[in-house]
Design an enzyme around this catalytic site. Structure first.
Site, PDB file in Angstrom:
ATOM      1  N   HIS A 142     -47.134 -46.612 -24.500  1.00 46.65           N
ATOM      2  CA  HIS A 142     -47.189 -45.736 -25.675  1.00 46.65           C
ATOM      3  C   HIS A 142     -48.351 -46.125 -26.571  1.00 46.65           C
ATOM      4  CE1 HIS A 142     -44.686 -49.059 -27.299  1.00 46.65           C
ATOM      5  NE2 HIS A 142     -44.603 -48.521 -28.500  1.00 46.65           N
TER       6      HIS A 142
ATOM      7  N   GLU B  38     -46.656 -54.375 -26.133  1.00 46.19           N
ATOM      8  CA  GLU B  38     -45.301 -54.935 -26.293  1.00 46.19           C
ATOM      9  C   GLU B  38     -44.734 -55.413 -24.957  1.00 46.19           C
ATOM     10  OE1 GLU B  38     -43.726 -52.368 -30.177  1.00 46.19           O
ATOM     11  OE2 GLU B  38     -43.067 -51.761 -28.195  1.00 46.19           O
TER      12      GLU B  38
ATOM     13  N   HIS C 229     -37.509 -50.047 -27.607  1.00 48.79           N
ATOM     14  CA  HIS C 229     -36.746 -50.236 -28.855  1.00 48.79           C
ATOM     15  C   HIS C 229     -37.098 -49.178 -29.913  1.00 48.79           C
ATOM     16  CE1 HIS C 229     -40.258 -53.163 -29.897  1.00 48.79           C
ATOM     17  NE2 HIS C 229     -40.556 -51.947 -30.284  1.00 48.79           N
TER      18      HIS C 229
ATOM     19  N   HIS D  74     -42.392 -55.448 -36.641  1.00 44.50           N
ATOM     20  CA  HIS D  74     -43.470 -54.455 -36.807  1.00 44.50           C
ATOM     21  C   HIS D  74     -44.017 -54.486 -38.226  1.00 44.50           C
ATOM     22  CE1 HIS D  74     -41.101 -53.135 -33.328  1.00 44.50           C
ATOM     23  NE2 HIS D  74     -42.144 -52.444 -32.925  1.00 44.50           N
TER      24      HIS D  74
END
Ligand code: DHB
Ligand code: FE
Length: 288
Positions: free
Chosen positions: A193, A240, A12, A59
């Site tokens: 990531h 995530e 995303h 976030h």
């Protein structure tokens, strides 16, 4: 009766939203990222669900360090795109499905998943970027969306196993809703990531590709992966990926892989995307 008819996962990355909004999807850097969603766009147009249960993480946009719900379900009629510091994205307000959401709340909480419920919340890139990837730039989103926010930002996040079992409970909840609805379950975030510290920019393609395979073939085993393994193998923001186990739990036992896309890099992240069909709705990939 309502039915879970498909599952979808996708990264995303906020820069993807900016590329869509600024008309840059055809640029050489972005073209291979977006090419992997062409199949999905055709499939999505051919198989529109009534509702998407969209599992994502906020976030620190709408939730703050003062309130950190582990699982939070959106029961409102609509959710506005959030201002993440550079103005809200120019995308439509996201229509909710308060009635199904309220049913999910009852079913899940009585099934011993103690969710936080929210009745007003702006939704950030974790939710709006996947909608843009699948539906492009419509005047109105073509589906209703029930947001389910999972805390993977403030330690401790939920375990993969808890997420997997929540997905199984979502399946039970959807299947006990009396109205005839086609419901898809999407999970967003990942893949590997790390946005911070000495390992910023870390990507692990071997881990990501094994994650795809294990999610499809043996999710109960994948659900045992510990937080420290996510951190080491997928980077700090790779956590995530626990959200993907919620989607997988909601699809039941065996699944058919309809589509897979993997590309490095997209911004700081390994872009990963899957479309899966549950055994009772095998999908029609030949039409897409
Ligand atoms: C990036 C990826 C994310 O998942 C996110 O939430 C923010 C930034 C990135 O790759 O830049
Ligand atoms: Fe993210």
């Amino acid at each position: 009766m309502a039915r879970v008819t498909a599952g979808l996962t996708t990264s995303h990355i906020p820069a993807i939203g900016a590329a869509v909004d600024l008309g840059k999807t055809g640029e050489p850097y972005w073209q291979p990222v977006f090419a992997g969603y062409e199949w999905t766009k055709a499939w999505a147009a051919a198989e529109p669900p009534d509702v998407v249960i969209l599992i994502y993480n906020d976030h620190m946009t709408s939730f703050t360090p003062q309130i950190v719900p582990t699982f939070a379900l959106g029961c409102a009629d609509e959710f506005a795109p959030a201002d993440e510091g550079y103005g809200a994205r120019p995308v439509p307000v996201v229509p909710g499905h308060a009635d199904l959401a309220t049913h999910l709340a009852q079913s899940l909480i009585l099934d011993e998943f103690d969710l936080t419920l929210f009745f007003e919340l702006d939704v950030d890139h974790g939710l709006t970027v996947p909608l843009s990837l699948v539906y492009g730039q419509p005047e109105q989103w073509p589906v209703r969306v029930i947001p389910l926010a999972v805390n993977v930002v403030n330690y401790p996040p939920p375990t993969g196993n808890r997420c997997y079992r929540l997905g199984q409970a979502i399946r039970r909840a959807v299947h006990s809703y009396s109205e005839d609805l086609s419901v898809q379950v999407w999970s967003t975030g990942g893949m590997s990531h790390q946005l911070q510290g000495p390992r910023a920019g870390f990507i692990n393609s071997k881990f990501d590709n094994e994650f795809f395979d294990r999610l499809i073939a043996d999710p109960a085993d994948l659900a045992r992966l510990s937080h420290i393994e996510y951190l080491r193998e997928a980077g700090s923001e790779g956590i995530e990926l626990v959200d993907w186990l919620i989607m997988r739990g909601a699809l039941g036992g065996s699944v058919t892989e309809l589509h897979r896309h993997y590309h490095v890099p997209g911004s700081n992240t390994a872009v990963g995307h899957l479309v899966l069909a549950p055994a009772d709705f095998p999908g029609r990939p030949e039409e897409a």
